[in-house]
Write an enzyme that holds these catalytic residues in place. Structure first.
Site, PDB file in Angstrom:
ATOM      1  CE1 TYR A 143      12.208  -9.285  -2.565  1.00  0.00           C
ATOM      2  CE2 TYR A 143      11.792 -10.883  -4.303  1.00  0.00           C
ATOM      3  CZ  TYR A 143      11.843 -10.564  -2.959  1.00  0.00           C
ATOM      4  OH  TYR A 143      11.550 -11.519  -2.011  1.00  0.00           O
ATOM      5  CB  SER A 186      13.064 -14.657  -3.607  1.00  0.00           C
ATOM      6  OG  SER A 186      11.907 -14.656  -4.420  1.00  0.00           O
TER       7      SER A 186
HETATM    8  P1  NAP Z   1       8.049  -8.008   5.272  1.00  0.00           P
HETATM    9  O1  NAP Z   1       6.852  -8.519   5.974  1.00  0.00           O
HETATM   10  O2  NAP Z   1       7.931  -6.865   4.340  1.00  0.00           O
HETATM   11  O3  NAP Z   1       9.174  -7.737   6.353  1.00  0.00           O
HETATM   12  C1  NAP Z   1      10.412  -7.181   5.965  1.00  0.00           C
HETATM   13  C2  NAP Z   1      11.138  -6.663   7.170  1.00  0.00           C
HETATM   14  O4  NAP Z   1      12.336  -6.019   6.703  1.00  0.00           O
HETATM   15  C3  NAP Z   1      10.322  -5.647   7.962  1.00  0.00           C
HETATM   16  O5  NAP Z   1      10.500  -5.876   9.337  1.00  0.00           O
HETATM   17  C4  NAP Z   1      10.962  -4.329   7.531  1.00  0.00           C
HETATM   18  O6  NAP Z   1      10.891  -3.321   8.505  1.00  0.00           O
HETATM   19  C5  NAP Z   1      12.409  -4.736   7.317  1.00  0.00           C
HETATM   20  N1  NAP Z   1      13.078  -3.748   6.483  1.00  0.00           N
HETATM   21  C6  NAP Z   1      12.711  -3.341   5.237  1.00  0.00           C
HETATM   22  N2  NAP Z   1      13.512  -2.353   4.842  1.00  0.00           N
HETATM   23  C7  NAP Z   1      14.387  -2.123   5.845  1.00  0.00           C
HETATM   24  C8  NAP Z   1      15.444  -1.183   6.031  1.00  0.00           C
HETATM   25  N3  NAP Z   1      15.733  -0.266   5.121  1.00  0.00           N
HETATM   26  N4  NAP Z   1      16.136  -1.230   7.184  1.00  0.00           N
HETATM   27  C9  NAP Z   1      15.836  -2.139   8.137  1.00  0.00           C
HETATM   28  N5  NAP Z   1      14.835  -3.033   8.028  1.00  0.00           N
HETATM   29  C10 NAP Z   1      14.113  -3.021   6.883  1.00  0.00           C
HETATM   30  O7  NAP Z   1       8.714  -9.169   4.370  1.00  0.00           O
HETATM   31  P2  NAP Z   1       8.713 -10.766   4.556  1.00  0.00           P
HETATM   32  O8  NAP Z   1       7.742 -11.320   3.620  1.00  0.00           O
HETATM   33  O9  NAP Z   1       8.688 -11.145   5.992  1.00  0.00           O
HETATM   34  O10 NAP Z   1      10.143 -11.095   3.923  1.00  0.00           O
HETATM   35  C11 NAP Z   1      11.255 -11.519   4.705  1.00  0.00           C
HETATM   36  C12 NAP Z   1      12.317 -12.033   3.748  1.00  0.00           C
HETATM   37  O11 NAP Z   1      11.801 -13.162   3.026  1.00  0.00           O
HETATM   38  C13 NAP Z   1      12.732 -11.021   2.684  1.00  0.00           C
HETATM   39  O12 NAP Z   1      14.117 -11.132   2.442  1.00  0.00           O
HETATM   40  C14 NAP Z   1      11.942 -11.450   1.463  1.00  0.00           C
HETATM   41  O13 NAP Z   1      12.573 -11.058   0.268  1.00  0.00           O
HETATM   42  C15 NAP Z   1      11.944 -12.956   1.644  1.00  0.00           C
HETATM   43  N6  NAP Z   1      10.869 -13.665   0.941  1.00  0.00           N
HETATM   44  C16 NAP Z   1       9.566 -13.560   1.352  1.00  0.00           C
HETATM   45  C17 NAP Z   1       8.571 -14.277   0.715  1.00  0.00           C
HETATM   46  C18 NAP Z   1       7.122 -14.211   1.134  1.00  0.00           C
HETATM   47  O14 NAP Z   1       6.274 -14.855   0.490  1.00  0.00           O
HETATM   48  N7  NAP Z   1       6.774 -13.492   2.178  1.00  0.00           N
HETATM   49  C19 NAP Z   1       8.902 -15.110  -0.373  1.00  0.00           C
HETATM   50  C20 NAP Z   1      10.231 -15.196  -0.781  1.00  0.00           C
HETATM   51  C21 NAP Z   1      11.205 -14.471  -0.104  1.00  0.00           C
HETATM   52  P3  NAP Z   1       9.520  -2.520   8.799  1.00  0.00           P
HETATM   53  O15 NAP Z   1       8.651  -3.516   9.469  1.00  0.00           O
HETATM   54  O16 NAP Z   1       9.943  -1.445   9.698  1.00  0.00           O
HETATM   55  O17 NAP Z   1       9.003  -2.088   7.473  1.00  0.00           O
END
Ligand code: NAP
Length: 247
Positions: free
Chosen positions: A166, A153
């Site tokens: 985080y 991130s």
């Molecule tokens: P998201 O929509 O919240 O999706 C996260 C996923 O991780 C969901 O499928 C969730 O499962 C799963 N998860 C969370 N806790 C878990 C656990 N204890 N065991 C198994 N699975 C778990 O997040 P996202 O935005 O797609 O983020 C994906 C990655 O990109 C992350 O590493 C995040 O830090 C990184 N990131 C995102 C952004 C952004 O702007 N979106 C920016 C920088 C970095 P459930 O669906 O069941 O909750």
């Protein structure tokens, strides 16, 4: 946006594990990898969501996926051993791993950060990718061209007030990526890199920025070129790099 035009069969015959495959970026990555020929193992905590992706992959006529429900927060080291042994028995090898699952925790000053939440965030965002990589390494060593991708991130590269556990977990992810990459430097069949997805239209982003109009952000599908590049053979020489999906 990172520019890359993949061949339609870029990932043919590859076995790729995606964590957090049920939603957001992980969901898009799982479907995109399958669309390019990979057999995808969908790991996540909500079985219903994984089943939906499984069905979508099947209906699209992509290689049949596999589902592995697992809550990374409560998983014990033994659970990772069971996972690695199951994958070894089912598939023999792993050609790719996208460490994508993570939790946001809360946005608050470190001075007031809830200790229990701190441990939960570290468990999912840092300890889980460590345990998963350590136990699955033998499976990558069976593959001719394996790619491990950690998800970082912007706040894992520069500290920012209130991002707490985080942010610290993402700094640690960058460090762990570099250490694995260095340790595997002389193994030309395994590469290890990290991706910063950049601001992307997901529920995690909406939670962190409730006042933002999600429609101003790219959807997860738009940032897939870098994921495909790193997962496929064209990135064979790339190791230990921190990359941005939206550069
Ligand atoms: P998201 O929509 O919240 O999706 C996260 C996923 O991780 C969901 O499928 C969730 O499962 C799963 N998860 C969370 N806790 C878990 C656990 N204890 N065991 C198994 N699975 C778990 O997040 P996202 O935005 O797609 O983020 C994906 C990655 O990109 C992350 O590493 C995040 O830090 C990184 N990131 C995102 C952004 C952004 O702007 N979106 C920016 C920088 C970095 P459930 O669906 O069941 O909750």
């Amino acid at each position: 946006m990172f520019e890359y035009t993949p061949s339609p069969t870029l990932l043919a015959k590859r076995i790729i594990l995606v964590t957090g495959a049920g939603d957001g970026i992980g969901r898009a990555a799982a479907k995109t990898f399958a669309a390019h020929g990979a057999t995808v193992i969908l790991l996540g905590r909500t079985t219903r969501k994984l089943e939906t992706i499984y069905d979508e992959i099947e209906q699209a006529g992509y290689p049949q996926a596999a589902i592995y429900p697992m809550n990374l927060e409560g998983a014990s080291p033994n659970d990772y051993e069971v996972l690695a042994n199951t994958l070894e028995n089912e598939f023999g090898q792993l050609d790719g791993l996208l460490h994508n699952a993570s939790v946001l925790g809360t946005l608050t000053p470190l001075e007031h950060y809830d200790i229990k939440l701190w441990y939960q965030v570290m468990q999912v965002n840092l300890n889980a990718p460590f345990l998963l990589t350590q136990t699955c390494l033998k499976l990558f060593k069976h593959a001719p061209d394996a790619s491990l991708i950690f998800t970082s991130s912007s706040v894992g590269r520069k500290g920012r007030a209130y991002w707490g556990a985080y942010s610290v977990s993402k700094f640690a992810i960058e460090g762990m990526m570099q250490i694995f990459a260095d340790e595997l430097e002389n193994d030309s069949t395994i590469r290890v890199n990290s991706i910063n997805p950049g601001a992307t239209r997901t529920s995690m982003r909406a939670t962190a920025y409730p006042g933002e109009d999600p429609m101003t952000l790219p959807p997860p599908e738009a940032i897939m070129p870098l994921y495909l590049y790193l997962m496929g053979p064209d990135s064979h020489e790339v190791n230990g790099q921190t990359l941005n999906a939206q550069d």
